[in-house]
Design a protein around this motif. Structure first.
Motif, PDB file in Angstrom:
ATOM      1  N   ARG A 114     -29.430   2.819  12.147  1.00  0.00           N
ATOM      2  CA  ARG A 114     -29.080   1.480  11.633  1.00  0.00           C
ATOM      3  C   ARG A 114     -29.927   1.134  10.419  1.00  0.00           C
ATOM      4  N   ALA A 115     -30.941   1.959  10.149  1.00  0.00           N
ATOM      5  CA  ALA A 115     -31.804   1.678   8.988  1.00  0.00           C
ATOM      6  C   ALA A 115     -31.000   1.882   7.717  1.00  0.00           C
ATOM      7  N   HIS A 116     -31.084   0.895   6.828  1.00  0.00           N
ATOM      8  CA  HIS A 116     -30.414   1.018   5.527  1.00  0.00           C
ATOM      9  C   HIS A 116     -31.432   1.608   4.550  1.00  0.00           C
ATOM     10  N   ILE A 117     -31.043   2.676   3.851  1.00  0.00           N
ATOM     11  CA  ILE A 117     -31.983   3.377   2.964  1.00  0.00           C
ATOM     12  C   ILE A 117     -31.717   2.992   1.508  1.00  0.00           C
ATOM     13  N   GLY A 118     -32.770   2.691   0.789  1.00  0.00           N
ATOM     14  CA  GLY A 118     -32.648   2.433  -0.654  1.00  0.00           C
ATOM     15  C   GLY A 118     -33.420   3.487  -1.419  1.00  0.00           C
ATOM     16  N   ILE A 119     -32.790   4.081  -2.426  1.00  0.00           N
ATOM     17  CA  ILE A 119     -33.472   5.091  -3.245  1.00  0.00           C
ATOM     18  C   ILE A 119     -33.521   4.545  -4.672  1.00  0.00           C
ATOM     19  N   ILE A 120     -34.713   4.405  -5.214  1.00  0.00           N
ATOM     20  CA  ILE A 120     -34.826   3.890  -6.587  1.00  0.00           C
ATOM     21  C   ILE A 120     -34.986   5.062  -7.548  1.00  0.00           C
ATOM     22  N   GLY A 121     -33.999   5.226  -8.437  1.00  0.00           N
ATOM     23  CA  GLY A 121     -34.005   6.338  -9.390  1.00  0.00           C
ATOM     24  C   GLY A 121     -33.138   7.473  -8.876  1.00  0.00           C
ATOM     25  N   LEU A 122     -31.964   7.649  -9.490  1.00  0.00           N
ATOM     26  CA  LEU A 122     -31.028   8.683  -9.005  1.00  0.00           C
ATOM     27  C   LEU A 122     -30.986   9.865  -9.970  1.00  0.00           C
ATOM     28  N   GLY A 123     -32.111  10.546 -10.110  1.00  0.00           N
ATOM     29  CA  GLY A 123     -32.176  11.720 -10.986  1.00  0.00           C
ATOM     30  C   GLY A 123     -32.189  12.995 -10.170  1.00  0.00           C
ATOM     31  N   TYR A 124     -32.866  14.015 -10.670  1.00  0.00           N
ATOM     32  CA  TYR A 124     -32.931  15.320 -10.004  1.00  0.00           C
ATOM     33  C   TYR A 124     -33.487  15.198  -8.591  1.00  0.00           C
ATOM     34  N   VAL A 125     -34.389  14.224  -8.372  1.00  0.00           N
ATOM     35  CA  VAL A 125     -35.014  14.056  -7.065  1.00  0.00           C
ATOM     36  C   VAL A 125     -34.236  13.051  -6.215  1.00  0.00           C
ATOM     37  N   ALA A 136     -30.609  10.902  -1.757  1.00  0.00           N
ATOM     38  CA  ALA A 136     -29.655   9.862  -1.335  1.00  0.00           C
ATOM     39  C   ALA A 136     -28.468  10.503  -0.629  1.00  0.00           C
ATOM     40  N   VAL A 137     -27.981  11.616  -1.175  1.00  0.00           N
ATOM     41  CA  VAL A 137     -26.824  12.288  -0.569  1.00  0.00           C
ATOM     42  C   VAL A 137     -27.203  12.822   0.819  1.00  0.00           C
ATOM     43  N   GLU A 138     -28.423  13.332   0.942  1.00  0.00           N
ATOM     44  CA  GLU A 138     -28.886  13.891   2.219  1.00  0.00           C
ATOM     45  C   GLU A 138     -28.948  12.785   3.295  1.00  0.00           C
ATOM     46  N   PHE A 139     -29.495  11.626   2.931  1.00  0.00           N
ATOM     47  CA  PHE A 139     -29.549  10.526   3.915  1.00  0.00           C
ATOM     48  C   PHE A 139     -28.129  10.091   4.306  1.00  0.00           C
ATOM     49  N   ALA A 140     -27.258   9.942   3.308  1.00  0.00           N
ATOM     50  CA  ALA A 140     -25.881   9.514   3.594  1.00  0.00           C
ATOM     51  C   ALA A 140     -25.212  10.557   4.493  1.00  0.00           C
ATOM     52  N   HIS A 141     -25.426  11.826   4.159  1.00  0.00           N
ATOM     53  CA  HIS A 141     -24.823  12.926   4.908  1.00  0.00           C
ATOM     54  C   HIS A 141     -25.281  12.909   6.374  1.00  0.00           C
ATOM     55  N   ASN A 142     -26.509  12.436   6.601  1.00  0.00           N
ATOM     56  CA  ASN A 142     -27.047  12.391   7.967  1.00  0.00           C
ATOM     57  C   ASN A 142     -26.791  11.053   8.657  1.00  0.00           C
ATOM     58  N   GLY A 143     -25.841  10.308   8.132  1.00  0.00           N
ATOM     59  CA  GLY A 143     -25.365   9.122   8.842  1.00  0.00           C
ATOM     60  C   GLY A 143     -26.004   7.805   8.442  1.00  0.00           C
ATOM     61  N   PHE A 144     -26.846   7.803   7.415  1.00  0.00           N
ATOM     62  CA  PHE A 144     -27.499   6.546   7.003  1.00  0.00           C
ATOM     63  C   PHE A 144     -26.721   5.888   5.870  1.00  0.00           C
ATOM     64  N   SER A 145     -26.601   4.583   5.974  1.00  0.00           N
ATOM     65  CA  SER A 145     -26.019   3.819   4.880  1.00  0.00           C
ATOM     66  C   SER A 145     -27.073   3.772   3.767  1.00  0.00           C
ATOM     67  N   VAL A 169     -19.298   8.499  -0.670  1.00  0.00           N
ATOM     68  CA  VAL A 169     -18.858   7.205  -1.222  1.00  0.00           C
ATOM     69  C   VAL A 169     -17.606   6.762  -0.455  1.00  0.00           C
ATOM     70  N   GLY A 170     -16.686   7.722  -0.245  1.00  0.00           N
ATOM     71  CA  GLY A 170     -15.439   7.430   0.481  1.00  0.00           C
ATOM     72  C   GLY A 170     -15.714   6.950   1.897  1.00  0.00           C
ATOM     73  N   ALA A 171     -16.751   7.527   2.522  1.00  0.00           N
ATOM     74  CA  ALA A 171     -17.087   7.149   3.912  1.00  0.00           C
ATOM     75  C   ALA A 171     -17.843   5.821   3.956  1.00  0.00           C
ATOM     76  N   GLY A 172     -18.133   5.257   2.794  1.00  0.00           N
ATOM     77  CA  GLY A 172     -18.833   3.962   2.736  1.00  0.00           C
ATOM     78  C   GLY A 172     -20.324   4.083   3.021  1.00  0.00           C
ATOM     79  N   ARG A 173     -20.858   5.311   2.954  1.00  0.00           N
ATOM     80  CA  ARG A 173     -22.290   5.479   3.251  1.00  0.00           C
ATOM     81  C   ARG A 173     -23.150   5.603   2.000  1.00  0.00           C
ATOM     82  N   LEU A 174     -22.530   5.758   0.823  1.00  0.00           N
ATOM     83  CA  LEU A 174     -23.325   5.913  -0.395  1.00  0.00           C
ATOM     84  C   LEU A 174     -22.747   5.042  -1.504  1.00  0.00           C
ATOM     85  N   SER A 175     -23.637   4.310  -2.161  1.00  0.00           N
ATOM     86  CA  SER A 175     -23.206   3.540  -3.336  1.00  0.00           C
ATOM     87  C   SER A 175     -24.395   3.451  -4.275  1.00  0.00           C
ATOM     88  N   ALA A 176     -24.111   3.073  -5.507  1.00  0.00           N
ATOM     89  CA  ALA A 176     -25.197   2.927  -6.487  1.00  0.00           C
ATOM     90  C   ALA A 176     -25.090   1.547  -7.118  1.00  0.00           C
TER      91      ALA A 176
END
Ligand SMILES: NC(=O)c1ccc[n+]([C@@H]2O[C@H](COP(=O)([O-])OP(=O)(O)OC[C@H]3O[C@@H](n4cnc5c(N)ncnc54)[C@H](O)[C@@H]3O)[C@@H](O)[C@H]2O)c1
Length: 445
Positions: A14-25, A30-39, A72-79
């Protein structure tokens, strides 16, 4: 306890994850957290990047557009370029750049800008983690006082940790999920919560007793590389002077099953990490009256390699009774390492700059880099931008010298060695068989 509250949210996803800076790191993370079920919400200052993510498009080689589109389609990742939704995030990870100033001092202004946004939105129950590479003390000397200015207290209201990023762009074997993660918090609760968070997405988490240890561990890793590459580069120049094949020497030494780890010479070090990170460590050491001589020496040796490459080109042309002035020189590869599109701090830029200064007509071919401009703060040199040229037989034949600066996999090296006259191979890209069959004269580092 705040730690238990955060861990419970993470456990239940249920934890919502925020990632500041969407570069190489930040983007792979962000994709890994979304992939593992985190919004997951990514916060970016670059509107084009935020738009690309929301449209399911990737701009980083190691992350596929389909992976982003799926999340993004699953509603788990946005920027978002609006930072106010940071208030909704339970865990916030900072992945912004940490460059050097022209004086080679750390520039942590991006971290400070990100921390200001967090501070505006800080609330009870948040876990904040810094991932940007930085000098020991940044997390507890700089970030902690900023956050406590809000009146909220560490451990009682929020948790704070440092966890270095080790991603190796272009490395298909090791990616976010299977690279062990070091975590060090400003308090034990911070370490525990941050380690628990990362255990959701990586196979092994190594906790240390403080943020400073984690900060210093990252700098040790990259300083170790810079120093050992410096040693290999020095050995290459020494072997050139003695007329010995460096690569054969390293191959022979590497047969020792203990006590030796091979490092290889090259045209110079590049990328966002190895040339920069050791300066973060030496700067901090200087604050405490300590002069880190290895770091200075490695920098000196590594930064002279582009000049050495130009000497090899000039020596090669000289043997053909040609001058650098007016010579047509083609670089194969300008990215700082193979199979990536990153030209930050790439030695190719310094080589181009030096060749142009001597009057050479320089062009380059790089399947990953369409254009290089020399006005970017990340690049060295000056002068007109260059566009990658097609690698035609005519171009190879008409070049007075071809320099292999980056050993990209997709290049037909057999064609290169059969078409051109002189090759300077800075990466040992041409194996023994290619060298035997080559009609070109080959000079190796
Ligand atoms: N690239 C690597 O291989 C690598 C590996 C390990 C560690 N690191 C470290 O990780 C950190 C990030 O590096 P990177 O390569 O991902 O950099 P990057 O330049 O690829 O990405 C950083 C992103 O942060 C964004 N940004 C800048 N300021 C911002 C702000 N205030 N708010 C939101 N977004 C902001 C930029 O627009 C950019 O998209 C650095 O400290 C770097 O040293 C990088």
């Amino acid at each position: 306890m705040i730690k238990d509250e955060i861990i419970n949210l993470i456990r239940d996803k249920r934890a919502h994850i925020g990632i500041i800076g969407l570069g190489y790191v930040g983007l792979p993370l962000a994709v890994e957290f979304a992939h593992n079920g985190f919004s997951t919400t990514g916060f970016e200052v670059d509107e084009a990047k935020a738009k690309a993510i929301n449209e399911g498009r990737s701009y980083i080689g190691d992350v596929s557009s389909s992976a982003i589109a799926e999340m993004v389609g699953a509603g788990r990742l946005s920027a978002s370029t609006d930072f106010s939704p940071l208030a909704k995030c339970d865990a916030i990870i900072i992945c912004v750049p940490t460059p050097l100033r022209k004086t080679k001092e750390p520039d942590i202004t991006y971290i400070l800008a990100a921390a200001e946004e967090i501070k505006k939105n800080l609330r009870r129950g948040q876990l904040i983690i810094l991932e940007s590479t930085t000098y020991p003390g940044t997390t507890d000397e700089v970030l902690l006082p900023m956050f406590e200015e809000t009146g909220l207290k560490l451990d009682e209201d929020f948790l704070l940790a440092f966890s270095p990023e080790r991603v190796d762009p272009g490395n298909p074997q090791f990616q976010t999920h299977n690279i062990p993660k070091v975590v060090g918090g400003c308090t034990d609760d911070s370490t525990e919560a941050a380690a628990y968070l990362y255990s959701q997405i990586v196979s092994h988490v190594h906790s240390v007793t403080s943020a400073r240890v984690a900060e210093a561990a990252k700098l040790l890793e990259n300083t170790f590389r810079a120093v050992n590459i410096g040693m290999a580069n020095e050995m290459a120049r020494l072997c050139y002077a003695l007329g010995i094949d460096t690569w054969e020497v390293i191959r022979a030494a590497a047969t020792k099953p203990f006590g030796f780890m091979p490092f290889y010479p090259g045209p110079g070090i590049g990328g966002h990490c190895i040339p920069l990170d050791p300066h973060y460590l030496s700067w901090k050491a200087r604050q405490h009256g300590f002069d880190s001589r290895f770091i200075g020496l490695a920098e000196e040796v590594n930064s002279r390699m582009p000049e050495h490459v130009v000497t090899l080109v000039s020596d090669g042309l000289n043997d053909d009774r040609k001058a650098l002035n007016g010579a047509r020189v083609l670089l194969l590869g300008v990215a700082y390492k193979k199979d990536v599109n990153d030209v930050r701090e790439s030695p190719a830029l310094s080589i181009i700059d030096r060749l142009r200064a001597k009057g050479a007509e320089v062009s380059y071919h790089d399947p990953f880099v369409r254009e290089v401009s020399f006005d970017d703060a990340h690049t060295e040199g000056s002068g007109a931008p260059l566009q990658s040229v097609e690698l035609t037989d005519d171009r190879l034949k008409n070049s007075d010298c071809v320099i292999i600066v980056t050993d990209h996999s997709g290049i037909d090296y057999a064609r290169v060695t059969s078409q051109c006259k002189l090759i300077v191979d800075t990466r040992n890209a041409l194996n023994g068989e290619l060298r035997r069959k080559a009609s070109a004269r080959i000079i190796r580092l």
